[in-house]
Design an enzyme around this catalytic site. Sequence first.
Site, PDB file in Angstrom:
ATOM      1  N   ASN A  10     -10.361  10.620  -9.612  1.00  0.00           N
ATOM      2  CA  ASN A  10     -10.788  10.691  -8.213  1.00  0.00           C
ATOM      3  C   ASN A  10     -11.697  11.880  -7.928  1.00  0.00           C
ATOM      4  OD1 ASN A  10      -9.129   8.403  -7.592  1.00  0.00           O
ATOM      5  ND2 ASN A  10      -7.355   9.787  -7.531  1.00  0.00           N
ATOM      6  N   ARG A  11     -12.366  12.346  -8.965  1.00  0.00           N
ATOM      7  CA  ARG A  11     -13.302  13.478  -8.853  1.00  0.00           C
ATOM      8  C   ARG A  11     -12.610  14.767  -8.407  1.00  0.00           C
ATOM      9  NH1 ARG A  11     -15.522  10.393 -11.727  1.00  0.00           N
ATOM     10  NH2 ARG A  11     -17.714   9.810 -11.655  1.00  0.00           N
TER      11      ARG A  11
END
Length: 207
Positions: free
Chosen positions: A185-186
């Site tokens: 999710n970065r």
Amino acid sequence: MRRHYQHDGLVEAQLAAEPVAQFTRWFHEAEQAGVVEPNAMVLSTADADGRPSSRTVLLKDYDRRGFVFFTNYGSRKGAELSVNPHAALLFPWIALGRQVQVTGRVEKVGRDETAAYFRTRPHGSQLGAWASEQSSPVGGREVLEQRYADLARRYPEGEGVPVPPFWGGYRVVPETVEFWQGRENRLHDRLRYLAEGGGWRVERLCP
């Protein structure tokens, strides 16, 4: 194109006490994972007006004093370092979802250290250091090949090649060293060592 990172994270409790020890851990893990040329690093410099340039070079040595590479002093990077002796390094170990970023001042290594490394280079690479006026325009490849051929006749295999006076090493003395680990999710892990009072302080950065 988008890749979702599925790697284990990096937390403060896992870090070595100082950045070179942590770099050594990750460097060995990159080697063991089969990363091609894990010592390849992007070197960024800037001229007197702050205009940047980047290129890939090879790390040839490192210890607590810093990270060493060798080049022609008259190259573009050499010219920029002569007026702005600061640089950034980036090790892009993409297969592991990792990066290491180093920033710091740059100093030339001693001539004895340069000579010791030069003697370890293959004979052809020694001749190439003399043949190439790095970053300077050249009329064609045949010019380079003729220079090399002339040098090969002058210094045949097995005969010592002197170290060019215009060629040598630079050491990037780290002021910051950031370890970047890709996460889902970065929400990547970014832990940065900062030189402070003769030691190191670690801070976590938002991804």
